[in-house]
Scaffold this active site. Structure first.
Site, PDB file in Angstrom:
ATOM      1  N   GLY A  44       0.811  -1.217   0.000  1.00  0.00           N
ATOM      2  CA  GLY A  44       0.000   0.000   0.000  1.00  0.00           C
ATOM      3  C   GLY A  44       0.845   1.269   0.000  1.00  0.00           C
ATOM      4  CB  CYS A  45       3.708   2.314   2.062  1.00  0.00           C
ATOM      5  SG  CYS A  45       2.810   2.274   3.636  1.00  0.00           S
ATOM      6  CB  THR A  46       5.157   0.333  -2.821  1.00  0.00           C
ATOM      7  OG1 THR A  46       6.098  -0.102  -1.827  1.00  0.00           O
ATOM      8  CG2 THR A  46       5.853   0.424  -4.168  1.00  0.00           C
TER       9      THR A  46
END
Length: 151
Positions: A44-46
């Site tokens: 998700g953060c990527t």
């Protein structure tokens, strides 16, 4: 107390991915998008970081500076930035002082650091706060707010 729309950008400092001191005073007179995310290199953060990267020129065209903050180390941020060619600042908030200063909540019953995006106008006033674990939505919402600000 969490930062709300109408509140002003707090003063803070942190070390960026280049091991340089970042001071929030450098944002004075600029629109700023400051986003807090759980962890480098996670799916998700990527997606979120790469979406900010892909829209980075749009943010610049609107006069906005983008800054990402997580509790990852400088080395992790350096690797994350290089791997995904991120053109914006990433701040290592190892002691979570910046996260606490902004009042970023935890998610999933306190198991994950929250994902919150703040948009500040040129006067340093918060004009938008978006708290959602849905990573990709943060970019569209922040761009929409900045575009409406220019109307």
């Amino acid at each position: 107390m969490a930062i709300q729309v109408g509140d002003f950008l707090p003063d803070f400092q942190g070390i960026d991915q280049n091991n340089q001191l970042f001071d929030s005073s450098s944002l004075k007179g600029k629109q700023a998008v400051i986003y807090f995310y759980p962890k480098d290199h996670t799916p998700g953060c990527t997606v979120q970081a790469c979406s900010f990267r892909d829209a980075y020129q749009d943010f610049q065209d609107l006069g906005a500076v983008v800054v990402g903050v997580s509790s990852d180390s400088v080395a992790s941020h350096q690797n994350f930035q290089e791997k995904h060619q991120l053109p914006f600042t990433l701040i290592a908030d190892l002691d979570k002082k910046i996260r606490k200063l902004f009042g970023v909540p935890t998610a999933f019953f306190g198991l994950l650091p929250g994902r919150v995006t703040y948009v500040f106008d040129k006067n340093g006033k918060a004009i938008f706060v978006f708290d959602s674990m849905r990573a990709k939505h943060h970019i569209d919402k922040a761009l929409e707010v900045l575009q409406n600000e220019l109307k």
